[in-house]
Design a protein around this motif. Structure first.
Motif, PDB file in Angstrom:
ATOM      1  N   VAL A 207       0.846  -1.195   0.000  1.00 53.08           N
ATOM      2  CA  VAL A 207       0.000   0.000   0.000  1.00 53.08           C
ATOM      3  C   VAL A 207       0.884   1.249   0.000  1.00 53.08           C
ATOM      4  O   VAL A 207       1.820   1.367   0.795  1.00 53.08           O
ATOM      5  CB  VAL A 207      -0.924   0.020   1.235  1.00 53.08           C
ATOM      6  N   THR A 208       0.582   2.177  -0.902  1.00 50.62           N
ATOM      7  CA  THR A 208       1.334   3.434  -0.961  1.00 50.62           C
ATOM      8  C   THR A 208       0.388   4.616  -0.911  1.00 50.62           C
ATOM      9  O   THR A 208      -0.761   4.535  -1.363  1.00 50.62           O
ATOM     10  CB  THR A 208       2.176   3.524  -2.253  1.00 50.62           C
ATOM     11  N   GLU A 209       0.892   5.719  -0.354  1.00 50.36           N
ATOM     12  CA  GLU A 209       0.188   6.995  -0.357  1.00 50.36           C
ATOM     13  C   GLU A 209       1.194   8.090  -0.675  1.00 50.36           C
ATOM     14  O   GLU A 209       2.223   8.184  -0.003  1.00 50.36           O
ATOM     15  CB  GLU A 209      -0.474   7.271   1.004  1.00 50.36           C
ATOM     16  N   ASN A 210       0.906   8.887  -1.706  1.00 49.11           N
ATOM     17  CA  ASN A 210       1.816   9.954  -2.124  1.00 49.11           C
ATOM     18  C   ASN A 210       3.223   9.416  -2.380  1.00 49.11           C
ATOM     19  O   ASN A 210       4.236   9.983  -1.946  1.00 49.11           O
ATOM     20  CB  ASN A 210       1.867  11.066  -1.075  1.00 49.11           C
ATOM     21  N   ASP A 211       3.280   8.288  -3.083  1.00 48.64           N
ATOM     22  CA  ASP A 211       4.542   7.651  -3.467  1.00 48.64           C
ATOM     23  C   ASP A 211       5.356   7.151  -2.286  1.00 48.64           C
ATOM     24  O   ASP A 211       6.566   6.926  -2.409  1.00 48.64           O
ATOM     25  CB  ASP A 211       5.403   8.611  -4.311  1.00 48.64           C
TER      26      ASP A 211
END
Length: 278
Positions: free
Chosen positions: A179-183
């Motif tokens: 899972v990623t958020e904002n790279d």
């Protein structure tokens, strides 16, 4: 800590419990990193990747100073852990051109503080009685080459990190998504639950690394390739000695891109001469 209970979060998550992941876990812990989680989809001590399939020999001298220093540093670590057998190693030459390359290897060894010497075919025969010296121009010999037990070294690395209170190990745990958020990686999803990643995720999964990188929206330029290896034996000459592991020098046949090494009463023969199969 060590258990099969997956934590809800970890500061550092390492995916892959092969030689790279195990070594990283120990060295990070040794440098003060805490709260490390090591996961692998296979069982331990051998999760089934390339670490457990490797022939495990080290010929430390190359034409690169950095790689030569890395080779010797690795050997020192294996020696300190008691998992290195110093058998010596030969790179034999069937052609005059390869013998010229062997001379250059000796010069690189001298320049980088390594050890190497040139041998005549008769001297090679004395070291390796089963070799056919009539087809050789000679060889370069590395007296400090040898074989490491990579699986045992991994166990030692994991135990040292556990003893520091820095490592949790979770085998039989497959990462199904990242899972990623904002790279930035925020969590891993596994077949046994999710883990929040607080600081960093390290992918050390060998040939499966590109698949994991794709889950994280990035790319690791690595392609698995077929490598031929066969174990031949038992061989009477080795059986008579009752040797466990390796006593004869490793032999690299550079003109034919092959290697041979004793493995107990058997011999491993590996070849890169076949067509590339990706």
């Amino acid at each position: 800590m060590s258990s099969n209970n997956l934590p809800d979060s970890a500061g550092t998550v390492i995916v892959g419990a092969g030689i790279v992941g195990n070594s990283l876990a120990y060295h990070l812990a040794d440098h003060g990193v805490e709260d490390i989680l090591l996961v692998d989809k296979g069982p331990l001590p051998d999760p089934g990747g390339s670490t457990g399939h490797a022939s495990n020999f080290l010929m430390p001298v190359t034409h690169s100073k950095e790689m030569t220093e890395l080779g010797y540093d690795s050997i020192e670590q294996y020696k300190e852990a008691g998992v290195f057998t110093e058998s010596g190693g030969l790179e034999v030459a069937r052609t005059k051109e390869q013998m010229e390359e062997n001379k250059r290897r000796v010069q690189s060894a001298k320049a980088f503080g390594g050890h190497a010497e040139l041998l005549e075919p008769e001297e090679v025969k004395e070291m390796v009685p089963y070799i056919n010296e009539d087809i050789l121009e000679g060889a370069v010999y590395f007296d400090d080459a040898g074989v490491a037990d990579s699986l045992q070294f991994g166990e030692i690395c994991r135990q040292r990190a556990k003893d520091m209170g820095a490592l949790t190990v979770s085998p039989n745990t497959e990462v199904t998504d990242i899972v990623t958020e904002n790279d930035e990686v925020t969590a891993i999803e596994t077949d046994r639950g999710d883990v929040a990643v607080e600081d960093r995720l390290i992918i050390a999964a060998g040939i499966w690394s590109p698949e994991l990188a794709e889950m994280a929206g990035t790319r690791i330029p690595l392609t698995p390739a077929v490598h031929q290896m066969i174990s031949v034996g038992p061989i009477e000459q080795f059986e008579e000695r009752g040797v466990e592991g390796i006593e004869d020098p490793i032999v690299r046949d550079m003109d034919h891109r092959m290697y041979e090494r004793q493995h107990g009463s058997e011999m491993e023969v590996g070849s890169y001469s076949h067509r590339p199969i990706l």
